[in-house]
Design an enzyme around this catalytic site. Structure first.
Site, mmCIF file in Angstrom:
data_model
loop_
_atom_site.group_PDB
_atom_site.id
_atom_site.type_symbol
_atom_site.label_atom_id
_atom_site.label_comp_id
_atom_site.label_asym_id
_atom_site.label_seq_id
_atom_site.Cartn_x
_atom_site.Cartn_y
_atom_site.Cartn_z
ATOM 1 N N ASP A 175 11.758 -38.184 -21.796
ATOM 2 C CA ASP A 175 11.868 -39.132 -22.898
ATOM 3 C C ASP A 175 11.360 -40.513 -22.480
ATOM 4 O OD1 ASP A 175 12.591 -40.008 -25.429
ATOM 5 O OD2 ASP A 175 14.588 -39.112 -25.334
ATOM 6 N N ASP A 182 12.485 -37.388 -34.102
ATOM 7 C CA ASP A 182 13.940 -37.232 -34.037
ATOM 8 C C ASP A 182 14.504 -36.792 -35.372
ATOM 9 O OD1 ASP A 182 14.362 -37.727 -31.422
ATOM 10 O OD2 ASP A 182 14.965 -39.814 -31.648
#
Ligand code: GLA
Length: 736
Positions: free
Chosen positions: A460, A524
């Protein structure tokens, strides 16, 4: 010197050297094996202009009277005084071709002390790859401000399409007419950015999924960048891009070089689907692609495993018993890879602390990750782990020990009065240009991979960084390269480990990062309605086996919309399928439906991850039809009678003004072949079956399936049922 003509998959690129510089005189439709009279392809001299034809150079330059954006901007610093050699006159010095589509063209200006080597490859599927390397051959430093990669588009291109977005809404299209002037999409995020235009396309009026001529580019870079269309007064338009360099970020000492990010470019005479085919072909031919290209029908390589990611299931609430229960439940469903998300390392109880301390948290995990990893792997699943190696929290042992390892504008560390950038999700970027910091991060991730049975990293990167500095000087260029080196070295040390590129969802999606990772987290947002758009436009460039798509909770955590399982599952199907949901609570009929769907994904992933992406041009904005068609090349012979030739999803996004959709084209199949089309999911008896249809009597063909030829399906279409908004129907097409 003879012109250079590269041809592949319906595309020709012609470079002329007549003017003394390399000029792209044609990029577009295949011109055949014999070039036409080159005069046809060359520009004329307009009134009130330079007294010579102005070449649209491979490196457009003012010394040839090019009045648009020049490819090279920079200047020499002599005796400490900047500004010399501000304009170069590059002339072809050398051309080398391997005869198989790869060419290197060297152009130089000996007086200015500049040499540029351009590497061009026209790949088998028609995708063109271009990058330039500039070398300072002079005796004083040369400050490089920009080196752009550009290509000319035909005058028939009158519209521009680019993509933009934000967190949870990545890669949405926007269109505008091409007018005189420059349309620039700038990314100053210190990463690719949620709004970065994955594709930058120019095309004929109204170009669509399967019609119109399109010239499209992608810049393979994960740092600051610009993509632009530059349309000048003489009627010519260039499209391309460049790395956006910070002030004095690249000063080339004598003998030193700078290489641009690669520009990938495709031409299609049949709309955007043709562009996707060129990109997919390139991806799938890479030796390190997750599914080897030879594995067309059913992949001989490793099929893309069904994923369960823990983020929306437990967030930071890491409890070993809960996680083992989740792993058991996932395994029962047919999950093949279990990914432990954020929250497992030292001090990480929420997002305020811990980033940078890449040690398993001893209080949460007294016996390390091994008990969970064993629970996962003993059930035949792979174990994956979330990391965010480029970031630190100020509240971390590593920052306490090395306060100077933070990216920022000041020479001094913030402990000594230097200024820190504003925090973003409570975090800062670690200065990977500092070799000690880089080594520390490499060693920690390397140790985690050596000490634990980890097959997959979800890597990430959760913040923009607008003030990227190392030792007080702009450093986003070096930081991007240092991050790439981190991926490369870890991949080299652990070749079996797959890496996912995640960046607050889909803020690092580009071919630079995809060269060193194995999939991207597109967003997301797991809301299926939003995902339909995000995945559709991500899929323009990136094939579905590289795009993570998860079934989220019934009510989306990011939009609070509630969707039936079938809509969520059909949406995730056209990607690398997984779940991000506390599946322990999924019981009864819903669990059975989910199990059946997972089995269906396993049955068809070979097709989805090797076929052609097809998007029908459905009128209006309430219905979409997209699918994957098995490769039909005779040598690949995957479509034998009785085998699945395609899967299509009919997706209703909203209500429509008309009572029913009527016939919708199902394109992309072999015109002369007979097929059976049948609806397969949701099935009668599923709870969401009755929710899906807004009409009591769907079209008659749906009961037993429709038999029709590929030509009829494409040109006439099939009458489609009226679906309720935010529902989808999966259609299977079998070859007869
Ligand atoms: C980012 C990612 C999410 C999740 C969280 C964890 O937002 O995009 O998928 O991993 O970080 O903190």
């Amino acid at each position: 010197m003879k012109p250079l003509h590269l041809r592949s998959a319906g595309t020709s690129l012609v470079i002329s050297f007549d003017s003394g510089e390399a000029e792209v005189i044609h990029w577009g439709t295949d011109l055949g094996s014999t070039l036409p009279d080159l005069a046809i392809l060359k520009a004329a001299i307009p009134p009130s202009s330079a007294d010579a034809t102005v070449p649209a150079g491979l490196l457009p330059q003012a010394s040839s009277s090019w009045r648009g954006r020049p490819a090279l901007r920079g200047h020499r610093i002599a005796d400490g005084v900047p500004g010399y050699d501000f304009s170069v006159r590059l002339r072809v010095a050398e051309v080398a071709s391997d005869g198989a589509g790869a060419v290197v063209i060297i152009q130089a200006d000996a007086d200015a002390g500049i040499r540029v080597s351009s590497a061009l490859t026209l790949h088998d599927g028609g995708l063109l790859e271009l990058c330039h390397t500039v070398t300072n051959t002079g005796t004083t430093p040369y400050q490089l401000d920009e080196l752009a990669t550009v290509l000319p588009v035909a005058p028939a291109a009158v519209e521009l399409l680019d993509l933009t977005g934000r967190w949870c809404r990545e890669r949405h299209p926007q269109r505008r007419p091409i007018q005189q002037g420059t349309w620039v999409r700038t990314g100053r995020h210190g990463r690719t950015g949620h709004d970065s235009s994955l594709l930058f396309a120019a095309g004929t009026a109204g170009f669509g999924n399967r019609h119109g001529k399109v010239w499209a580019t992608h810049l393979a870079w994960s740092g600051n960048h610009e993509q632009f269309a530059d349309s000048i007064g003489d009627g010519r338009t260039m499209i391309g891009g460049s790395e956006l360099l910070g002030p004095a970020e690249v000063i080339l000492q004598p003998g030193a070089s700078y290489t641009t990010p690669a520009l990938f470019a495709a031409y299609s005479g049949r709309g955007l689907d043709g562009i996707s085919e060129a990109f997919y072909s390139w991806f799938r031919n890479r030796p390190h692609h997750v599914l080897p290209a030879a594995a067309t029908g059913l992949p001989a390589g490793k099929p893309r495993p069904v994923v369960l990611n823990t983020w929306e299931a437990v967030y930071f609430d890491h409890n070993i018993d809960t996680l083992i229960e989740l792993a058991e439940s996932a395994s029962d469903l047919g999950v093949e890879r279990f990914v432990l998300d954020d929250g497992w390392f030292r001090g990480r109880r929420d997002d305020h602390a811990g980033l940078g301390d890449w040690y398993v948290d001893e209080t949460l995990w007294p016996n390390g990750l091994t008990p969970l990893i064993d629970a996962v792997t003993s059930r035949g699943m792979e174990f994956g782990l979330w990391v965010e190696p480029e970031m630190v929290n100020l509240d971390s042992d590593i920052v306490r020990a090395h306060p100077d390892w933070i990216v920022g504008p000041s020479v001094q560390s913030y402990k000594d009065g230097g200024r820190l950038p504003i925090e973003w999700r409570n975090q800062q970027v670690i200065d990977l240009v500092n070799p000690d910091a880089w080594q520390y991060i490499f060693d920690r991730v390397d140790a985690l991979l050596r000490e634990n049975n980890i097959s997959y990293l979800k890597w990430d990167q959760n913040r923009d960084q607008l003030e990227h500095g190392h030792a007080g000087r702009s450093s986003v260029h070096e930081q991007t390269l240092a991050a790439y080196r981190l991926f490369d070295e870890l991949k080299k040390a652990h070749p079996g480990v797959e890496i996912e590129s995640c960046s607050s969802g889909g803020a690092r999606v580009d071919l630079g990062i995809l060269e060193r990772t194995d999939r991207i987290w597109a967003s997301d947002c797991n809301d299926a309605l939003e995902r339909q758009t995000i995945q559709r436009w991500t899929g323009l460039v990136v094939p579905p086996e590289l795009v993570g798509g998860h079934v989220g909770p019934t009510t989306s955590h990011t939009t609070a919309r509630t969707h039936d399982l079938s809509f969520r599952a059909i949406t995730a199907l056209f990607g690398h399928f997984g779940m991000e949901w506390d599946v322990r609570g999924v019981q009864g009929a819903e669990r059975e439906e989910l199990k059946r769907f997972i089995a269906l994904y396993k049955e068809h992933r070979g097709l989805i991850h090797s076929g052609r992406m097809v998007r029908s041009d459905v009128p209006g904005d309430s219905l979409m039809l997209h699918g994957v068609v098995a490769p039909s090349d005779a040598s690949q012979a995957t479509v034998s009678p009785g085998s699945t030739a395609a899967l299509f999803a009919l997706v209703r996004t909203r209500t429509a003004p008309s009572e029913q959709p009527g016939r919708i084209s199902i394109p992309g199949l072999e015109p002369d072949r007979e097929y059976r089309v049948e609806p397969i999911f949701p099935a009668p008896g599923d709870a969401d079956y009755s929710h899906t249809f807004a009409q009591v009597k769907p079209p008659a063909w749906m009961a037993d399936g429709a038999i029709a030829g590929g030509h009829i399906l494409a040109e006439v279409g099939l009458p489609m049922p009226v679906l309720n908004p935010e529902h989808a129907l999966l259609l299977k097409i079998t070859a007869l």
